[in-house]
Design an enzyme around this catalytic site. Sequence first.
Site, PDB file in Angstrom:
ATOM      1  N   LYS A 183       0.542  -1.308   0.000  1.00 59.04           N
ATOM      2  CA  LYS A 183       0.000   0.000   0.000  1.00 59.04           C
ATOM      3  C   LYS A 183       0.567   1.368   0.000  1.00 59.04           C
ATOM      4  CE  LYS A 183      -1.534  -3.867   1.179  1.00 59.04           C
ATOM      5  NZ  LYS A 183      -1.827  -4.854   1.240  1.00 59.04           N
ATOM      6  N   HIS A 191      -6.302  -8.912   6.179  1.00 60.49           N
ATOM      7  CA  HIS A 191      -6.832  -7.548   6.062  1.00 60.49           C
ATOM      8  C   HIS A 191      -8.315  -7.484   6.441  1.00 60.49           C
ATOM      9  CE1 HIS A 191      -3.304  -5.576   4.252  1.00 60.49           C
ATOM     10  NE2 HIS A 191      -3.103  -6.729   3.634  1.00 60.49           N
ATOM     11  N   ASP A 200      -3.634 -11.307   0.051  1.00 60.81           N
ATOM     12  CA  ASP A 200      -2.227 -10.947   0.274  1.00 60.81           C
ATOM     13  C   ASP A 200      -1.952 -10.736   1.758  1.00 60.81           C
ATOM     14  OD1 ASP A 200      -3.912  -8.592   0.136  1.00 60.81           O
ATOM     15  OD2 ASP A 200      -2.064  -7.462   0.412  1.00 60.81           O
ATOM     16  N   GLU A 201      -0.670 -10.670   2.093  1.00 62.45           N
ATOM     17  CA  GLU A 201      -0.184 -10.253   3.405  1.00 62.45           C
ATOM     18  C   GLU A 201      -0.940 -10.932   4.547  1.00 62.45           C
ATOM     19  OE1 GLU A 201       1.604  -5.880   2.235  1.00 62.45           O
ATOM     20  OE2 GLU A 201      -0.383  -5.955   3.133  1.00 62.45           O
ATOM     21  N   VAL A 202      -0.931 -12.260   4.540  1.00 64.46           N
ATOM     22  CA  VAL A 202      -1.653 -13.037   5.545  1.00 64.46           C
ATOM     23  C   VAL A 202      -0.681 -13.513   6.622  1.00 64.46           C
ATOM     24  CG1 VAL A 202      -3.079 -15.067   5.959  1.00 64.46           C
ATOM     25  CG2 VAL A 202      -3.369 -13.757   3.839  1.00 64.46           C
TER      26      VAL A 202
END
Length: 764
Positions: A2, A288, A347-349
Site C-alpha cells: 500500500k 486484512h 495478500d499479506e496473511v
Amino acid sequence: MKIPFYKAAIVIISVCLINGPLKAQDARYPIIPYPTSLAAGSGTFVITAATRISADSKFSNEVVQFNKLMKQGLGIALQKASSTAGNIISFKYDAAITEDEGYKLTIDQQNVVIAARTPTGAFRAVETIRQLLPVNIEGNREKVKQLSLQSLTITDQPAYAWRGMHLDVSRHFFSINYLRKFIDVMALYKMNKFHLHLTDDQGWRVEIKKYPKLTSEGAWRTFNNQDSACMKLAKDNPDFAIDPKHIIHKNGKTLYGGFYTQQQLKDLVAYAAAKHIDIIPEIDMPGHMMAAINSYPFLTCNGENKFGELFSKPICPANESTYEFAQNVYDEIMAIFPSKYIHIGGDEVDRTDWAKSDAVKAFMAKEGIKDLPGLHSYFINRMEKYFNSKGRKLIGWDEIIEGGISPTAIIMYWRGWVPDAPVKAAKNGNTVIMTPGEPLYFDNQPDQYSVSKVYYFNPIPAKLNAQEAKAIIGAQANLWSERIPTEQRADYMYMPRMTALAERLWTSNTDRYDSYLKRLAIHYKRLDKLNVHYRLPDLPNMVTENVFTDKDTLSIKKPMEEMQLRYTTDGSLPLASSRILNNQLIITAPQTIKVAAFTPSGSRGDIYTLNYKKQPYAAAQNAAATVPGLTATYYKAFFKQTSLISKAKPDSTFTTNTIAVPSSVTAPSFAITYRGYINVPSTGVYTFYLNCDDGGVLKIADRMVVDNDGNHSAIEKNGQVALSKGLQPFSLDFIEGGGGFALGLKYSVNGSAPAPVPSTWFQH
C-alpha cells in the site's frame, strides 16, 4: 500494501518519420493516449446547432454521451438527422473492425464518421473527439455558437485489454461524487478497469444487509496512527488535513469514516458502464479483515483480533462458519457489481495463529494439506470454485500462487522483490495483470522521474517467451490511501502519472515521450476545467543541499510559461503573495530558501527547500597503495534506519566497482555498506544524486552529502560537496526494507548533466 500516420493536404508522411519529429502536430492533435494511426487532413469540420447526428441503434448510449459534450459546449443536444446530406456526425457499425475497443474516426469538412463494431469502440472515439474539442467544453462553462474539429483520419485500438486504476477507500474514505469524477477522468484517457478496494483493517465501506454491523461499526474508527501522520503533514500542506465531511460524533466519541449503500454503488456501476468502465470490487480475504472481525469475532481461530508482527490476524479457514460468512458477503457483492471479475485480495496473511490452532491442524490433516501456504491456497481455491459457480472469475494478489493455485485464477503481480512471481503464474497458465509497486504504486511519493518511469514501464517480464507473454493482459496503477486523506491529495498522486500509463497501455509505443510531454502540457488546462488538482511539473535541476566556496546563483527555468515562481527566506512556506523569483538570485551567505511554482488558477506546486552553506574544498587524502573498487559489507536483516546497521553482524563482504543491488541478493530485507575512496578528477563543487528504495546515506570526505534515510519507495535526493582533486574518503550505507531493490548514484559538476559515477573513480 500500500507498483501514426499524418496527412498534410494530400501528402502522407510515414509512421517511421512521425514517431520522432511529431512536434508540428502536437498542438493540433493533443491526444492522450496517442492513436495507433493518425493521418492529418486539411480544413475543419464545424459543429453548430444545425449539425445533425445519424447513428446505428446499437450506439444510442454513445450518442447520449456525445451530446453531453455538445450541451456543455453549445448548450444544446444535436438532433437526429432526417437525411444523409448536410453537416452530419455519423455513428456507423463496421464488422471489419476486429478489436472490441477499436474504432475508425474520419473528420473532413463535411462529415464526422465514427465507425466501430461495438459500442465500446464508438465510445473510445467519442473520448478522442472530446480531446480534440476546446477545453471550454468541460465543466459546463461558457457556451459558444460553434465548435471546430481539425480534419484527420484515425484508426485506433488498444495494445492491452486491461488498463486499470485502483483506489483504496478503506484507509481513507472518499465521497461517491469523487468516485464519479475519478471515472470521468479514467474515461477521458481510455482506461477501462476500475478496481475498487472496499474493505481492509481500517474500514469496511460497502453495505452488507445480512451483516449490518460491518458498516454500523466497521465503517467508523477513532483516529489511528495513519490519521495522526496525515494531521502532522497537514501543518505544511492542507491536502493532508482530515476531511471534516467524514467525521461524526457518536456516543461521546469522534469517529471518522463512512460507507456506500448498495444503491449508491449500483448507481455508480451504471454510471461507469455508460462510459464502458468495468468496476471490479475487492473484498480482501483471508487477511486484512480486522474491520470485520471487530464486529464478528467468530471469524478468527481464537477470537483474537490484533496485529501480528507485520499484518493483522486473518479469518480462520478451518471453520465452516467462515465460508458461510464469505459466501453471504460475496453474494451481496455480486448483486451490486455485475463484473465478471471479483477480487479476493489474498495478500499479506499472518498465518502464525493458524499454526497454533488445533482445529486448523485437524482440518489440514483431514484435507491432506501439507503446510500453511497450502492452507492459504485451499481457502482461495475453494472461494474460486464458489465464484465460478456464480459465473465470476477470481482475481488475487500474487501471494496466492505460493501454495499452489488453479490456472483459472487471475493474478495481480505487485511484489517487485519477487520478480519470478508473474513468470511462475504465466507458466502455470494463469492470466496476469501487472501492478508492480515500482513504478505503479501511485501512492508512492512522485518525483521528477515518476512520469517517465511509468511511460517506459514494460508490462512483459523479460523471462517470458512470446507465447507465454500472451498471459499478460495489461496493467494497472494502485492508489493506496494510508497517506491520502483528501480528494485533492488523491488527484495530486495519480495525475499526471495516469496519462503516462494510459499511453503505455493503449499504444504500447515508447518512441513518443517528447511528444507526449508536449501533449500533456496542453492537457493541464483541460484538467483545470475538470477540477483535477494534478501535480504540477517539477522545477528542473533543483539541488536541495547546496554548498559554495565564494558565492552561488539560484536560477530556475519555468517548465510552464504561465507559472510564477515565489520564494521565502525566513523559513515560512511560499504563498501566492510571496516574493516573485524572476531573475537570478545571488547567494553569498548560508541560508535556506523555500520556492514553489503557482499557476494562474492558484494551484501550488511542490515546495522545494534549498539549503545553502559555505564550505572549503576538502583536502585530498594521501592513502597507501589502493586497488580498484569499494569494500562492500552485506547484512541480511531488516533495518528501519541506516544508523542501526552498525549494531548488526555482517553476513559477507565483497569488492565492487558499482553502486547497485547485486543480482545475487534475494533476501527481502537487507543492508549493504560501501567503504573506500573516490578519486576526484579535478577540484570543484560536485553534486551527487542518490536514488534508493529504501534508505541511503552518502558521506564523502567525512561530510554529509545526501541523507535519503528511512523506509520509503524509490526516491532520489541530492546534495553537494566541495572537493579537491585526488582521493576522498567515501561512505555509503543502504538499507532495503522489502519491495524496491533500487539503488543508484549519479554525479554532476559545474552544471553538467547527471551521469553515473565512473567505476574507475572507486578505490579501496
